[in-house]
Design a protein around this motif. Structure first.
Motif, PDB file in Angstrom:
ATOM      1  N   VAL A   1       6.312   1.705  15.442  1.00 22.55           N
ATOM      2  CA  VAL A   1       6.372   0.581  16.377  1.00 22.55           C
ATOM      3  C   VAL A   1       7.819   0.173  16.614  1.00 22.55           C
ATOM      4  O   VAL A   1       8.214  -0.181  17.728  1.00 22.55           O
ATOM      5  N   GLU A   2       8.626   0.241  15.558  1.00 28.54           N
ATOM      6  CA  GLU A   2      10.024  -0.157  15.660  1.00 28.54           C
ATOM      7  C   GLU A   2      10.908   0.969  16.186  1.00 28.54           C
ATOM      8  O   GLU A   2      11.852   0.732  16.931  1.00 28.54           O
ATOM      9  N   THR A   3      10.604   2.195  15.811  1.00 27.96           N
ATOM     10  CA  THR A   3      11.479   3.317  16.179  1.00 27.96           C
ATOM     11  C   THR A   3      11.102   3.949  17.523  1.00 27.96           C
ATOM     12  O   THR A   3      11.918   4.621  18.147  1.00 27.96           O
ATOM     13  N   GLY A   4       9.834   3.782  17.931  1.00 26.75           N
ATOM     14  CA  GLY A   4       9.373   4.394  19.167  1.00 26.75           C
ATOM     15  C   GLY A   4       9.029   5.857  19.033  1.00 26.75           C
ATOM     16  O   GLY A   4       8.725   6.526  20.026  1.00 26.75           O
ATOM     17  N   LYS A   5       9.041   6.377  17.822  1.00 26.84           N
ATOM     18  CA  LYS A   5       8.700   7.783  17.597  1.00 26.84           C
ATOM     19  C   LYS A   5       7.958   7.928  16.287  1.00 26.84           C
ATOM     20  O   LYS A   5       8.081   7.085  15.380  1.00 26.84           O
ATOM     21  N   CYS A   6       7.176   9.004  16.182  1.00 28.34           N
ATOM     22  CA  CYS A   6       6.403   9.256  14.966  1.00 28.34           C
ATOM     23  C   CYS A   6       7.339   9.404  13.778  1.00 28.34           C
ATOM     24  O   CYS A   6       8.331  10.155  13.835  1.00 28.34           O
ATOM     25  N   MET A   7       7.026   8.711  12.698  1.00 27.10           N
ATOM     26  CA  MET A   7       7.816   8.782  11.467  1.00 27.10           C
ATOM     27  C   MET A   7       7.053   9.495  10.355  1.00 27.10           C
ATOM     28  O   MET A   7       7.487   9.476   9.207  1.00 27.10           O
ATOM     29  N   ASP A   8       5.912  10.100  10.690  1.00 30.09           N
ATOM     30  CA  ASP A   8       5.078  10.775   9.697  1.00 30.09           C
ATOM     31  C   ASP A   8       4.826   9.857   8.499  1.00 30.09           C
ATOM     32  O   ASP A   8       4.941  10.260   7.344  1.00 30.09           O
ATOM     33  N   CYS A   9       4.479   8.609   8.782  1.00 28.88           N
ATOM     34  CA  CYS A   9       4.338   7.612   7.715  1.00 28.88           C
ATOM     35  C   CYS A   9       3.088   7.882   6.882  1.00 28.88           C
ATOM     36  O   CYS A   9       2.098   8.429   7.365  1.00 28.88           O
ATOM     37  N   GLN A  10       3.131   7.487   5.643  1.00 30.16           N
ATOM     38  CA  GLN A  10       2.022   7.660   4.705  1.00 30.16           C
ATOM     39  C   GLN A  10       1.584   6.287   4.203  1.00 30.16           C
ATOM     40  O   GLN A  10       1.613   5.997   3.020  1.00 30.16           O
ATOM     41  N   ILE A  11       1.190   5.424   5.148  1.00 30.79           N
ATOM     42  CA  ILE A  11       0.826   4.064   4.796  1.00 30.79           C
ATOM     43  C   ILE A  11      -0.582   3.761   5.268  1.00 30.79           C
ATOM     44  O   ILE A  11      -1.142   4.468   6.110  1.00 30.79           O
ATOM     45  N   GLN A  12      -1.162   2.676   4.739  1.00 32.86           N
ATOM     46  CA  GLN A  12      -2.541   2.331   5.078  1.00 32.86           C
ATOM     47  C   GLN A  12      -2.706   2.050   6.566  1.00 32.86           C
ATOM     48  O   GLN A  12      -3.725   2.394   7.162  1.00 32.86           O
ATOM     49  N   GLN A  13      -1.704   1.451   7.187  1.00 34.69           N
ATOM     50  CA  GLN A  13      -1.825   1.075   8.593  1.00 34.69           C
ATOM     51  C   GLN A  13      -1.391   2.176   9.558  1.00 34.69           C
ATOM     52  O   GLN A  13      -1.276   1.932  10.759  1.00 34.69           O
ATOM     53  N   SER A  14      -1.191   3.364   9.079  1.00 33.64           N
ATOM     54  CA  SER A  14      -0.896   4.481   9.964  1.00 33.64           C
ATOM     55  C   SER A  14      -2.042   4.672  10.956  1.00 33.64           C
ATOM     56  O   SER A  14      -3.216   4.538  10.605  1.00 33.64           O
ATOM     57  N   VAL A  15      -1.704   5.000  12.194  1.00 32.43           N
ATOM     58  CA  VAL A  15      -2.735   5.301  13.188  1.00 32.43           C
ATOM     59  C   VAL A  15      -3.019   6.801  13.239  1.00 32.43           C
ATOM     60  O   VAL A  15      -3.741   7.267  14.115  1.00 32.43           O
TER      61      VAL A  15
END
Length: 213
Positions: A171-185
């Motif tokens: 949301v902040e970067t405007g690009k996929c960060m391959d995040c591993q968090i609960q709120q990942s879409v």
């Protein structure tokens, strides 16, 4: 949409209607969202139970209000003020709907429907459960290959995170960060290769316009 882009959209939509029919899907062409909405309402029997997947395309068609106020058993995940525990129960109920109405994050020219979810309810319902699945998509969802589809999923992830108000880093970067968090879409990915497994289950309406993400 200017006349040149519209002409291109019409060509792509007609092309995909033919290609997807060859892959075993029931297919329809729609000139615009109004035609797509009319076709959806023609396809859903009165009194049917209906679930929906989160979709800017359905929002553009005003389908939530129509289903909410029509002669349907609508599994309404969008009721204001619902705690997430009740939303999850609606997700489960929608898995047994007569009709599941959704869009698709990407549709390949090989006939694949490619989708990514946070909770996985839409991916699950598209894959199995509801007796009928109606997919409505603009030509902006069309890509050449499965690799292109996966790239598209990453590109639209920030938009979907914003849409559902998830506090993911994209949301902040405007690009996929391959995040591993609960709120990942981006927790669940589903790929439908063709419509032949259960003949008549999948209907795809291609809109000759750019709609949704």
């Amino acid at each position: 949409m200017d006349k040149y882009r519209k002409r291109r959209a019409v060509a792509i939509a007609h092309e995909m209607v033919g290609l997807l029919a060859e892959k075993g899907y029931i297919t329809y062409y729609a000139e615009n969202v109004e035609e797509a909405r009319d076709k959806v309402l023609e396809l859903i029997p009165k009194g049917a139970s209906v679930g929906v997947g989160g979709s800017e395309t359905l929002k553009a068609m005003d389908m939530i209000n129509i289903l909410r106020n029509g002669d349907y058993q609508f599994f309404d995940r969008y009721q204001e003020g619902l705690p997430f525990s009740e939303v999850e129960e609606i997700y489960r109920q929608a898995l047994l709907a007569d009709v599941f109405l959704t869009s698709s994050n990407a549709i390949t020219r090989q006939g694949q429907l490619v989708n990514i979810d946070s909770s996985g309810n839409r991916v699950a319902a598209i894959s199995y459960g509801p007796r009928k699945v109606i997919v409505v998509a603009g030509v902006n969802k069309v890509v050449d290959t499965l690799d292109d589809a996966m790239k598209r999923l990453r590109q639209i992830a920030p938009l979907n995170a914003m849409r559902v108000h998830h506090k993911a880093p994209c949301v902040e970067t405007g690009k996929c960060m391959d995040c591993q968090i609960q709120q990942s879409v981006c927790n669940s990915v589903g790929i439908i290769n063709h419509g032949r497994k259960t003949p008549g289950r999948f209907t795809i309406i291609m809109i000759a316009d750019e709609i949704g993400f």
